[in-house]
Scaffold this motif. Structure first.
Motif, PDB file in Angstrom:
ATOM      1  N   LEU A 239       0.627  -1.090  -0.003  1.00 40.12           N
ATOM      2  CA  LEU A 239       0.129   0.088  -0.146  1.00 40.12           C
ATOM      3  C   LEU A 239       0.842   1.251  -0.024  1.00 40.12           C
ATOM      4  O   LEU A 239       0.556   2.201  -0.852  1.00 40.12           O
ATOM      5  N   LEU A 240       1.965   1.345   0.629  1.00 39.59           N
ATOM      6  CA  LEU A 240       2.977   2.510   0.833  1.00 39.59           C
ATOM      7  C   LEU A 240       3.386   2.774  -0.566  1.00 39.59           C
ATOM      8  O   LEU A 240       3.827   3.724  -0.967  1.00 39.59           O
ATOM      9  N   LEU A 241       3.922   1.657  -1.105  1.00 43.66           N
ATOM     10  CA  LEU A 241       4.657   1.575  -2.488  1.00 43.66           C
ATOM     11  C   LEU A 241       3.495   2.179  -3.274  1.00 43.66           C
ATOM     12  O   LEU A 241       4.156   3.220  -4.180  1.00 43.66           O
ATOM     13  N   ASN A 242       2.360   1.946  -3.417  1.00 49.34           N
ATOM     14  CA  ASN A 242       1.427   2.342  -4.316  1.00 49.34           C
ATOM     15  C   ASN A 242       1.280   3.933  -3.999  1.00 49.34           C
ATOM     16  O   ASN A 242       1.179   4.627  -5.030  1.00 49.34           O
ATOM     17  N   GLU A 243       1.125   4.254  -2.844  1.00 44.46           N
ATOM     18  CA  GLU A 243       1.030   5.792  -2.613  1.00 44.46           C
ATOM     19  C   GLU A 243       2.282   6.373  -3.069  1.00 44.46           C
ATOM     20  O   GLU A 243       2.139   7.595  -3.378  1.00 44.46           O
ATOM     21  N   ILE A 244       3.399   5.965  -2.887  1.00 39.25           N
ATOM     22  CA  ILE A 244       4.655   6.700  -3.418  1.00 39.25           C
ATOM     23  C   ILE A 244       4.754   7.142  -4.700  1.00 39.25           C
ATOM     24  O   ILE A 244       5.056   7.911  -5.064  1.00 39.25           O
ATOM     25  N   VAL A 245       4.378   6.030  -5.367  1.00 35.79           N
ATOM     26  CA  VAL A 245       4.446   6.036  -6.926  1.00 35.79           C
ATOM     27  C   VAL A 245       3.228   7.192  -7.251  1.00 35.79           C
ATOM     28  O   VAL A 245       3.439   7.834  -8.230  1.00 35.79           O
ATOM     29  N   ARG A 246       2.151   7.032  -6.691  1.00 26.74           N
ATOM     30  CA  ARG A 246       1.063   7.921  -6.994  1.00 26.74           C
ATOM     31  C   ARG A 246       1.527   9.645  -6.459  1.00 26.74           C
ATOM     32  O   ARG A 246       1.411  10.273  -7.294  1.00 26.74           O
ATOM     33  N   VAL A 247       2.180   9.777  -5.442  1.00 27.20           N
ATOM     34  CA  VAL A 247       2.734  10.993  -5.101  1.00 27.20           C
ATOM     35  C   VAL A 247       3.713  11.349  -6.128  1.00 27.20           C
ATOM     36  O   VAL A 247       4.105  12.811  -6.423  1.00 27.20           O
ATOM     37  N   LYS A 248       4.617  10.425  -6.381  1.00 31.92           N
ATOM     38  CA  LYS A 248       5.789  10.942  -7.680  1.00 31.92           C
ATOM     39  C   LYS A 248       5.125  11.351  -8.745  1.00 31.92           C
ATOM     40  O   LYS A 248       5.849  12.411  -9.338  1.00 31.92           O
ATOM     41  N   GLU A 249       3.938  10.835  -9.162  1.00 33.84           N
ATOM     42  CA  GLU A 249       3.286  11.535 -10.434  1.00 33.84           C
ATOM     43  C   GLU A 249       2.860  12.949  -9.963  1.00 33.84           C
ATOM     44  O   GLU A 249       2.874  13.841 -10.787  1.00 33.84           O
ATOM     45  N   LEU A 250       2.287  13.047  -8.814  1.00 29.89           N
ATOM     46  CA  LEU A 250       1.699  14.492  -8.420  1.00 29.89           C
ATOM     47  C   LEU A 250       3.088  15.344  -8.355  1.00 29.89           C
ATOM     48  O   LEU A 250       2.841  16.479  -8.792  1.00 29.89           O
ATOM     49  N   ILE A 251       4.251  14.863  -8.157  1.00 32.19           N
ATOM     50  CA  ILE A 251       5.426  15.827  -7.768  1.00 32.19           C
ATOM     51  C   ILE A 251       5.656  16.138  -9.324  1.00 32.19           C
ATOM     52  O   ILE A 251       6.225  17.410  -9.562  1.00 32.19           O
ATOM     53  N   ARG A 252       5.564  15.199 -10.357  1.00 32.33           N
ATOM     54  CA  ARG A 252       6.003  15.618 -11.820  1.00 32.33           C
ATOM     55  C   ARG A 252       4.800  16.676 -12.147  1.00 32.33           C
ATOM     56  O   ARG A 252       4.947  17.517 -12.920  1.00 32.33           O
ATOM     57  N   TYR A 253       3.704  16.773 -11.819  1.00 30.81           N
ATOM     58  CA  TYR A 253       2.810  17.639 -12.149  1.00 30.81           C
ATOM     59  C   TYR A 253       3.226  18.907 -11.447  1.00 30.81           C
ATOM     60  O   TYR A 253       3.080  20.041 -12.122  1.00 30.81           O
ATOM     61  N   TYR A 254       3.461  18.961 -10.153  1.00 30.15           N
ATOM     62  CA  TYR A 254       3.994  20.298  -9.605  1.00 30.15           C
ATOM     63  C   TYR A 254       4.931  20.831 -10.536  1.00 30.15           C
ATOM     64  O   TYR A 254       5.167  21.980 -10.488  1.00 30.15           O
ATOM     65  N   ASP A 255       6.151  19.960 -10.568  1.00 31.21           N
ATOM     66  CA  ASP A 255       7.203  20.377 -11.237  1.00 31.21           C
ATOM     67  C   ASP A 255       7.014  21.071 -12.686  1.00 31.21           C
ATOM     68  O   ASP A 255       7.737  21.966 -13.200  1.00 31.21           O
ATOM     69  N   SER A 256       5.810  20.788 -13.135  1.00 32.98           N
ATOM     70  CA  SER A 256       5.536  20.953 -14.686  1.00 32.98           C
ATOM     71  C   SER A 256       4.867  22.508 -14.552  1.00 32.98           C
ATOM     72  O   SER A 256       4.500  23.101 -15.625  1.00 32.98           O
ATOM     73  N   ILE A 257       4.125  22.918 -13.480  1.00 34.04           N
ATOM     74  CA  ILE A 257       3.595  24.163 -13.295  1.00 34.04           C
ATOM     75  C   ILE A 257       4.662  25.535 -13.721  1.00 34.04           C
ATOM     76  O   ILE A 257       5.813  25.345 -13.228  1.00 34.04           O
ATOM     77  N   PRO A 258       4.315  26.234 -14.685  1.00 33.89           N
ATOM     78  CA  PRO A 258       4.965  27.215 -15.097  1.00 33.89           C
ATOM     79  C   PRO A 258       5.620  28.126 -14.003  1.00 33.89           C
ATOM     80  O   PRO A 258       4.884  28.282 -13.159  1.00 33.89           O
ATOM     81  N   ASP A 259       6.741  28.866 -14.352  1.00 31.81           N
ATOM     82  CA  ASP A 259       7.381  30.019 -13.506  1.00 31.81           C
ATOM     83  C   ASP A 259       7.622  29.450 -11.749  1.00 31.81           C
ATOM     84  O   ASP A 259       7.698  30.240 -11.059  1.00 31.81           O
ATOM     85  N   GLY A 260       7.667  28.267 -11.895  1.00 31.83           N
ATOM     86  CA  GLY A 260       8.142  27.821 -10.577  1.00 31.83           C
ATOM     87  C   GLY A 260       6.958  27.984  -9.629  1.00 31.83           C
ATOM     88  O   GLY A 260       7.372  27.678  -8.229  1.00 31.83           O
ATOM     89  N   ALA A 261       5.812  27.986  -9.993  1.00 28.45           N
ATOM     90  CA  ALA A 261       4.509  28.121  -9.055  1.00 28.45           C
ATOM     91  C   ALA A 261       4.484  27.001  -8.044  1.00 28.45           C
ATOM     92  O   ALA A 261       3.776  27.055  -6.929  1.00 28.45           O
TER      93      ALA A 261
END
Length: 90
Positions: free
Chosen positions: A30-52
């Motif tokens: 369960l924890l591994l699955n959550e880590i993978v899901r949150v790593k996808e969120l991190i990629r989303y946050y990193d893609s927001i322009p101007d460092g927002a």
């Protein structure tokens, strides 16, 4: 040989079940699955322009790092804590 899906945890999902039917999955999986899901969120946050999304990304990176450490140390109390924390990330 090509995998049928993009799930990085296929090796876990395809392993034979060790628990009887109806019993919830173990905390490690369960924890591994959550880590993978949150790593996808991190990629989303990193893609927001101007460092927002930089603050959100750094906070989530810290949570993922600590969750990995709890897995490496097999600290069940911390694994449960970080599983609950990662579930609330969005």
């Amino acid at each position: 040989m090509t995998p049928d899906s993009d799930d990085p945890l296929d090796f876990i999902n395809d392993s034979p079940p060790e628990l009887p039917a109806g019993v919830p999955a173990d905390l490690v999986k369960l924890l591994l699955n959550e880590i993978v899901r949150v790593k996808e969120l991190i990629r989303y946050y990193d893609s927001i322009p101007d460092g927002a999304g930089q603050l959100g990304s750094s906070i989530l990176n810290e949570l993922v790092t600590e969750a990995y450490n709890s897995l490496v140390n097999y600290d069940v109390v911390l694994m449960r804590k970080y599983y609950n924390l990662l579930q609330n990330c969005d």
